[in-house]
Design an enzyme around this catalytic site. Structure first.
Site, PDB file in Angstrom:
ATOM      1  N   ASP A 180     -20.249 -27.712 -23.988  1.00 56.31           N
ATOM      2  CA  ASP A 180     -21.530 -28.331 -24.364  1.00 56.31           C
ATOM      3  C   ASP A 180     -22.042 -29.188 -23.228  1.00 56.31           C
ATOM      4  O   ASP A 180     -21.385 -29.345 -22.195  1.00 56.31           O
ATOM      5  CB  ASP A 180     -21.449 -29.104 -25.693  1.00 56.31           C
ATOM      6  CG  ASP A 180     -20.829 -30.502 -25.599  1.00 56.31           C
ATOM      7  OD1 ASP A 180     -20.816 -31.109 -24.508  1.00 56.31           O
ATOM      8  OD2 ASP A 180     -20.361 -30.986 -26.647  1.00 56.31           O
ATOM      9  N   TYR A 217     -12.474 -39.976 -33.037  1.00 55.25           N
ATOM     10  CA  TYR A 217     -12.310 -41.054 -32.062  1.00 55.25           C
ATOM     11  C   TYR A 217     -10.990 -41.680 -32.476  1.00 55.25           C
ATOM     12  O   TYR A 217     -10.897 -42.332 -33.514  1.00 55.25           O
ATOM     13  CB  TYR A 217     -13.460 -42.064 -32.155  1.00 55.25           C
ATOM     14  CG  TYR A 217     -14.721 -41.632 -31.431  1.00 55.25           C
ATOM     15  CD1 TYR A 217     -14.670 -41.151 -30.127  1.00 55.25           C
ATOM     16  CD2 TYR A 217     -15.971 -41.729 -32.036  1.00 55.25           C
ATOM     17  CE1 TYR A 217     -15.809 -40.768 -29.453  1.00 55.25           C
ATOM     18  CE2 TYR A 217     -17.123 -41.348 -31.359  1.00 55.25           C
ATOM     19  CZ  TYR A 217     -17.031 -40.871 -30.071  1.00 55.25           C
ATOM     20  OH  TYR A 217     -18.168 -40.494 -29.400  1.00 55.25           O
ATOM     21  N   HIS A 234     -20.262 -35.236 -22.477  1.00 51.48           N
ATOM     22  CA  HIS A 234     -20.806 -36.057 -23.561  1.00 51.48           C
ATOM     23  C   HIS A 234     -22.334 -36.117 -23.443  1.00 51.48           C
ATOM     24  O   HIS A 234     -22.962 -37.113 -23.804  1.00 51.48           O
ATOM     25  CB  HIS A 234     -20.206 -37.464 -23.510  1.00 51.48           C
ATOM     26  CG  HIS A 234     -19.995 -38.104 -24.857  1.00 51.48           C
ATOM     27  ND1 HIS A 234     -18.765 -38.295 -25.410  1.00 51.48           N
ATOM     28  CD2 HIS A 234     -20.870 -38.601 -25.771  1.00 51.48           C
ATOM     29  CE1 HIS A 234     -18.889 -38.902 -26.588  1.00 51.48           C
ATOM     30  NE2 HIS A 234     -20.164 -39.085 -26.826  1.00 51.48           N
ATOM     31  N   LEU A 269     -27.393 -27.652 -23.084  1.00 50.09           N
ATOM     32  CA  LEU A 269     -27.917 -26.351 -23.509  1.00 50.09           C
ATOM     33  C   LEU A 269     -29.176 -26.564 -24.349  1.00 50.09           C
ATOM     34  O   LEU A 269     -29.150 -27.300 -25.339  1.00 50.09           O
ATOM     35  CB  LEU A 269     -26.855 -25.587 -24.315  1.00 50.09           C
ATOM     36  CG  LEU A 269     -25.539 -25.336 -23.582  1.00 50.09           C
ATOM     37  CD1 LEU A 269     -24.527 -24.656 -24.497  1.00 50.09           C
ATOM     38  CD2 LEU A 269     -25.781 -24.483 -22.330  1.00 50.09           C
ATOM     39  N   PRO A 321     -20.578 -32.867 -32.594  1.00 55.19           N
ATOM     40  CA  PRO A 321     -20.489 -34.137 -33.319  1.00 55.19           C
ATOM     41  C   PRO A 321     -21.491 -35.140 -32.760  1.00 55.19           C
ATOM     42  O   PRO A 321     -21.523 -35.409 -31.559  1.00 55.19           O
ATOM     43  CB  PRO A 321     -19.051 -34.596 -33.035  1.00 55.19           C
ATOM     44  CG  PRO A 321     -18.663 -33.914 -31.764  1.00 55.19           C
ATOM     45  CD  PRO A 321     -19.410 -32.622 -31.738  1.00 55.19           C
ATOM     46  N   THR A 324     -11.962 -36.412 -29.177  1.00 51.99           N
ATOM     47  CA  THR A 324     -12.816 -36.763 -28.033  1.00 51.99           C
ATOM     48  C   THR A 324     -12.042 -37.645 -27.061  1.00 51.99           C
ATOM     49  O   THR A 324     -11.570 -38.729 -27.422  1.00 51.99           O
ATOM     50  CB  THR A 324     -14.104 -37.449 -28.527  1.00 51.99           C
ATOM     51  OG1 THR A 324     -14.801 -36.516 -29.345  1.00 51.99           O
ATOM     52  CG2 THR A 324     -15.002 -37.864 -27.366  1.00 51.99           C
TER      53      THR A 324
HETATM   54  C1  LIG Z   1     -26.904 -39.537 -30.261  1.00 54.58           C
HETATM   55  C2  LIG Z   1     -25.613 -38.892 -29.865  1.00 54.58           C
HETATM   56  C3  LIG Z   1     -24.439 -39.277 -30.499  1.00 54.58           C
HETATM   57  C4  LIG Z   1     -23.230 -38.664 -30.160  1.00 54.58           C
HETATM   58  N1  LIG Z   1     -22.104 -39.010 -30.838  1.00 54.58           N
HETATM   59  C5  LIG Z   1     -20.934 -38.396 -30.546  1.00 54.58           C
HETATM   60  C6  LIG Z   1     -19.767 -38.686 -31.300  1.00 54.58           C
HETATM   61  O1  LIG Z   1     -19.793 -39.483 -32.227  1.00 54.58           O
HETATM   62  N2  LIG Z   1     -18.619 -38.060 -30.957  1.00 54.58           N
HETATM   63  C7  LIG Z   1     -18.557 -37.150 -29.918  1.00 54.58           C
HETATM   64  O2  LIG Z   1     -17.492 -36.604 -29.641  1.00 54.58           O
HETATM   65  N3  LIG Z   1     -19.666 -36.840 -29.207  1.00 54.58           N
HETATM   66  C8  LIG Z   1     -20.842 -37.420 -29.505  1.00 54.58           C
HETATM   67  N4  LIG Z   1     -21.967 -37.092 -28.811  1.00 54.58           N
HETATM   68  C9  LIG Z   1     -21.881 -36.061 -27.756  1.00 54.58           C
HETATM   69  C10 LIG Z   1     -22.157 -34.678 -28.309  1.00 54.58           C
HETATM   70  O3  LIG Z   1     -21.129 -34.224 -29.151  1.00 54.58           O
HETATM   71  C11 LIG Z   1     -22.336 -33.633 -27.191  1.00 54.58           C
HETATM   72  O4  LIG Z   1     -21.176 -33.646 -26.382  1.00 54.58           O
HETATM   73  C12 LIG Z   1     -23.542 -33.942 -26.312  1.00 54.58           C
HETATM   74  O5  LIG Z   1     -24.638 -34.345 -27.096  1.00 54.58           O
HETATM   75  C13 LIG Z   1     -23.909 -32.773 -25.405  1.00 54.58           C
HETATM   76  O6  LIG Z   1     -24.680 -31.838 -25.995  1.00 54.58           O
HETATM   77  P1  LIG Z   1     -26.312 -31.767 -25.896  1.00 54.58           P
HETATM   78  O7  LIG Z   1     -26.693 -31.795 -24.451  1.00 54.58           O
HETATM   79  O8  LIG Z   1     -26.590 -30.440 -26.554  1.00 54.58           O
HETATM   80  O9  LIG Z   1     -26.839 -32.939 -26.648  1.00 54.58           O
HETATM   81  C14 LIG Z   1     -23.190 -37.675 -29.138  1.00 54.58           C
HETATM   82  C15 LIG Z   1     -24.377 -37.287 -28.517  1.00 54.58           C
HETATM   83  C16 LIG Z   1     -25.582 -37.868 -28.882  1.00 54.58           C
HETATM   84  C17 LIG Z   1     -26.847 -37.382 -28.228  1.00 54.58           C
END
Ligand SMILES: Cc1cc2nc3c(=O)[nH]c(=O)nc-3n(C[C@H](O)[C@H](O)[C@H](O)COP(=O)(O)O)c2cc1C
Length: 321
Positions: free
Chosen positions: A247, A79, A216, A250, A26, A105
């Site tokens: 996550d 959320y 996150h 990666l 997400p 989350t």
């Molecule tokens: C720009 C951005 C917005 C995000 N928005 C949310 C969100 O709305 N809800 C959520 O649970 N995680 C959110 N995340 C976290 C991602 O779901 C994920 O946990 C995180 O990006 C880790 O993965 P990555 O290293 O592959 O980016 C967000 C991440 C990014 C980069």
């Protein structure tokens, strides 16, 4: 000399077979990356049979994303609003739009301190961007009108503040309140943002159907421990029977393989696809996903792994202490 010529990326989650372990994480406010917002990326994921997780901070409505995803797999990330009526309304809409798994989350009950964004006054959520799920919610609209004697569209900054106050309320719900979500959601419920074995055990004990080990993406709490560092001890604490997804960080097929070898049942990919989407639209996102799948498949071959039905932890060298 292991025969790896027949490989499969299949995984089974919550009794359902998925063609690969990749899930689109997400990511809120996708209209800042591409004018098509969540709809465009959901469409790509549907085409590639990758589950798409829609954020509560979406810039398209739940119904619009469902329509773009068509018959694709889709999960809804919550959320958790501080108002129960609004939570019930969101869950009802997501179920009606055939979102099958609820991702709650738990690591972001309020927004992290981000000096760069603050310096530039860059907070799209406070300007009606990424608030579309709230603004299209009948219960939120009715309560807003009752309280302020006007429609959402008549005062976007105020409506934005009211919505953000609800979904990033700084008031965590206690563990026991999972029963409330269960009452209003009849599919699997997954806890996202677990970083400690004791929290993982608690999540399973109160009845979450799965957990996502995640920090996150390191975007909320500065200096938070790396999620991969915590993954093995969390898997050991949870034991078998509860899917543990992963996550944060990666970037390649080999990265994904490491998480899976350690024991993760599936992985979520956040920024790589979003970067592709921002750089080259739907084609860019598709290129990233296809590349990751090909890279994962090739890395399995290199490692002598043909599938993920059994543990491959011995393929990972422990970090010297
Ligand atoms: C720009 C951005 C917005 C995000 N928005 C949310 C969100 O709305 N809800 C959520 O649970 N995680 C959110 N995340 C976290 C991602 O779901 C994920 O946990 C995180 O990006 C880790 O993965 P990555 O290293 O592959 O980016 C967000 C991440 C990014 C980069």
């Amino acid at each position: 000399m292991v025969n790896t010529s027949k490989r499969t990326l299949d995984v089974t989650l919550f009794g359902q077979k998925y063609f690969s372990p990749l899930i689109q994480a997400p990511i809120g406010v996708q209209s800042i990356f591409n004018a098509e917002g969540e709809k465009g990326l959901a469409e790509v994921c549907s085409r590639l049979s990758i589950p798409y997780v829609l954020s509560t901070a979406g810039s398209n409505t739940i119904e619009e994303v469902a329509s773009a995803s068509n018959d694709g797999l889709r999960w809804f990330q919550l959320y958790w609003p501080s108002d129960d009526d609004i939570t019930i309304s969101l869950l009802r809409r997501a179920r009606q739009s055939k979102f099958s798994v609820l991702v709650v989350t738990l690591d972001t009950w309020s927004a992290g301190w981000r000096p760069l964004d603050l310096d530039q006054g860059y907070l799209p959520l406070l300007n009606g961007i990424g608030t579309q799920i709230g603004f299209s919610d009948p219960v939120f609209r009715q309560k807003f009108k009752q309280m302020h004697k006007k429609e959402v569209e008549q005062d976007i900054p105020l409506a934005s503040r009211e919505w953000v106050k609800l979904i990033l309320s700084d008031s965590p719900q206690p563990w026991e309140r999972l029963s409330f979500l269960k009452k209003h959601w009849d599919g699997p419920i997954v806890a996202k943002g677990i970083q400690h074995p004791e929290d993982a055990k608690k999540a399973v004990q109160v009845g979450f159907d799965g957990i996502i080990v995640s920090n996150h993406g390191g975007r909320q709490l500065d200096g938070a421990v790396g999620s991969l560092t915590m993954l093995p001890s969390i898997l050991d604490a949870v034991g078998t029977g509860t899917p543990v997804l992963f996550d944060s960080g990666l970037r390649t097929g080999a990265d994904i393989l490491k998480a899976l070898c350690l024991g993760a049942h599936a992985v979520l990919i956040g920024r790589p696809t979003i970067y592709g989407y921002a750089a080259a639209g739907k084609d860019g996102a598709e290129e990233v996903i296809m590349g990751l799948l090909a890279d994962l498949d090739r890395s399995m071959s290199m490692t002598g792994i043909t599938g993920f039905g059994e543990s491959h932890r011995s393929a990972i060298m422990p970090r010297p202490s």
